[in-house]
Design a protein around this motif. Structure first.
Motif, mmCIF file in Angstrom:
data_model
loop_
_atom_site.group_PDB
_atom_site.id
_atom_site.type_symbol
_atom_site.label_atom_id
_atom_site.label_comp_id
_atom_site.label_asym_id
_atom_site.label_seq_id
_atom_site.Cartn_x
_atom_site.Cartn_y
_atom_site.Cartn_z
ATOM 1 N N GLU A 250 0.831 -1.208 0.000
ATOM 2 C CA GLU A 250 0.000 0.000 0.000
ATOM 3 C C GLU A 250 0.866 1.259 0.000
ATOM 4 O OE1 GLU A 250 -3.130 0.172 -0.531
ATOM 5 O OE2 GLU A 250 -3.552 -1.993 -0.408
ATOM 6 N N LEU A 251 2.003 1.215 0.684
ATOM 7 C CA LEU A 251 2.918 2.349 0.664
ATOM 8 C C LEU A 251 3.453 2.585 -0.744
ATOM 9 C CD1 LEU A 251 4.459 4.467 2.363
ATOM 10 C CD2 LEU A 251 6.268 2.766 2.655
ATOM 11 N N ALA A 252 3.785 1.501 -1.448
ATOM 12 C CA ALA A 252 4.256 1.635 -2.826
ATOM 13 C C ALA A 252 3.161 2.212 -3.707
ATOM 14 C CB ALA A 252 4.705 0.271 -3.354
ATOM 15 N N ARG A 253 1.959 1.762 -3.544
ATOM 16 C CA ARG A 253 0.846 2.273 -4.354
ATOM 17 C C ARG A 253 0.626 3.762 -4.088
ATOM 18 N NH1 ARG A 253 -3.070 -3.007 -3.247
ATOM 19 N NH2 ARG A 253 -2.022 -4.378 -4.771
ATOM 20 N N ALA A 254 0.733 4.141 -2.823
ATOM 21 C CA ALA A 254 0.580 5.558 -2.484
ATOM 22 C C ALA A 254 1.702 6.394 -3.109
ATOM 23 C CB ALA A 254 0.575 5.744 -0.966
ATOM 24 N N GLY A 255 2.904 5.845 -3.133
ATOM 25 C CA GLY A 255 4.035 6.550 -3.722
ATOM 26 C C GLY A 255 3.865 6.806 -5.201
ATOM 27 N N LEU A 256 3.216 5.897 -5.885
ATOM 28 C CA LEU A 256 3.004 6.044 -7.321
ATOM 29 C C LEU A 256 1.988 7.128 -7.639
ATOM 30 C CD1 LEU A 256 2.945 2.300 -8.469
ATOM 31 C CD2 LEU A 256 4.693 4.018 -8.981
ATOM 32 N N THR A 257 1.146 7.479 -6.671
ATOM 33 C CA THR A 257 0.112 8.483 -6.914
ATOM 34 C C THR A 257 0.559 9.876 -6.528
ATOM 35 O OG1 THR A 257 -0.901 8.207 -4.726
ATOM 36 C CG2 THR A 257 -1.678 6.768 -6.488
ATOM 37 N N LEU A 258 1.750 10.011 -5.918
ATOM 38 C CA LEU A 258 2.211 11.327 -5.478
ATOM 39 C C LEU A 258 2.683 12.173 -6.657
ATOM 40 C CD1 LEU A 258 4.177 10.339 -2.244
ATOM 41 C CD2 LEU A 258 1.870 11.243 -2.441
#
Length: 258
Positions: A250-258
């Motif tokens: 989930e942290l990786a997914r959030a990083g991709l949306t920044l």
């Protein structure tokens, strides 16, 4: 107190029992090389950890004594790093891990995970108070020594290699290549060697992908942006095997949306 911790933020979490955990143990513990627990209380704490009950895992591991302190520290670190929103609380949790890991290392000096959690907690604490301030206090040498002791005791400790790679990268990022090499023997090639070894030992682990991406950006900046994004994409596409992996994904997914 662990009773104040926030619950695991996703549902459903994993659903391990002791038998299911035994079958999955080798794959789940390529990161920390932790042996299968002989004590029932320690086993219960690990079941709780992999199911996302980090508070229960930390309390159970602490209560079990030195044999359970590795799971107590891993559960506390997962909560502090991936769930706890307040910096002051995170720093207190990292201090708690460090104190317990130091006791663990004093009682069981051949335990790689005792040394790992000593170094990991101090590294995270240093990031919280700013790395420059931590280096001025001499914490960098303590982190380095603990992590080097980890991989000396257990060369197959993926977490240890990952943290050492990140340590070299962060030192170089904060003080430069020359000062880093002279003062801490921090070198880009050593950082990459440790990161690559972590990837070899724990292939496809989301924490390795995410932390490697971060370290590459510290080492080489814009020239590594595409590779870092690719690592984040790989992590984001994974299917989690347990609760902690879910959080890293989930942290990786959030990083991709920044």
């Amino acid at each position: 107190m662990t009773t104040d911790w926030l619950p695991f933020p996703y549902a459903p979490a994993s659903s391990f029992d002791a038998d299911a955990l035994r079958a999955a143990w080798a794959g789940l513990h390529t990161l920390d090389a932790e042996p299968w627990p002989a004590d029932a209380g320690v086993l219960d704490a690990w079941v709780r950890f992999h199911n996302g009950d980090f508070a229960g895992a930390a309390a159970g591991g602490e209560a079990a004594g030195p044999e359970g302190w590795a799971v107590a520290n891993r559960a506390t670190a997962a909560y502090a790093t991936l769930i706890e929103p307040h910096e002051k609380v995170r720093l207190d949790l990292y201090r708690r891990i460090h104190e317990r890991a130091q006791r663990h290392a004093a009682l069981m000096p051949e335990s790689a995970n005792a040394w790992f959690w000593t170094g990991y907690a101090l590294s995270r604490y240093s990031q919280g108070i700013t790395v420059a301030r931590a280096l001025a206090q001499g914490l960098g040498q303590q982190v380095q020594q603990a992590l080097q002791k980890t991989v000396a005791l257990e060369p197959g400790h993926a977490f240890g290699h990952l943290a050492l790679g990140g340590f070299h990268a962060e030192i170089i990022d904060k003080v430069g290549t020359l000062v880093g090499a002279i003062t801490y023997s921090a070198r880009p090639d050593l950082a990459l060697n440790h990161l690559n070894e972590a990837a070899r030992l724990a292939r496809g682990a989301p924490v390795v992908l995410v932390e490697t991406a971060h370290a590459l950006l510290m080492l080489e900046g814009p020239t590594r942006v595409e590779e870092a994004e690719r690592l984040y994409q790989q992590a984001a596409a994974l299917t989690p095997r347990d609760a902690s992996e879910r959080l890293w994904i989930e942290l990786a997914r959030a990083g991709l949306t920044l």
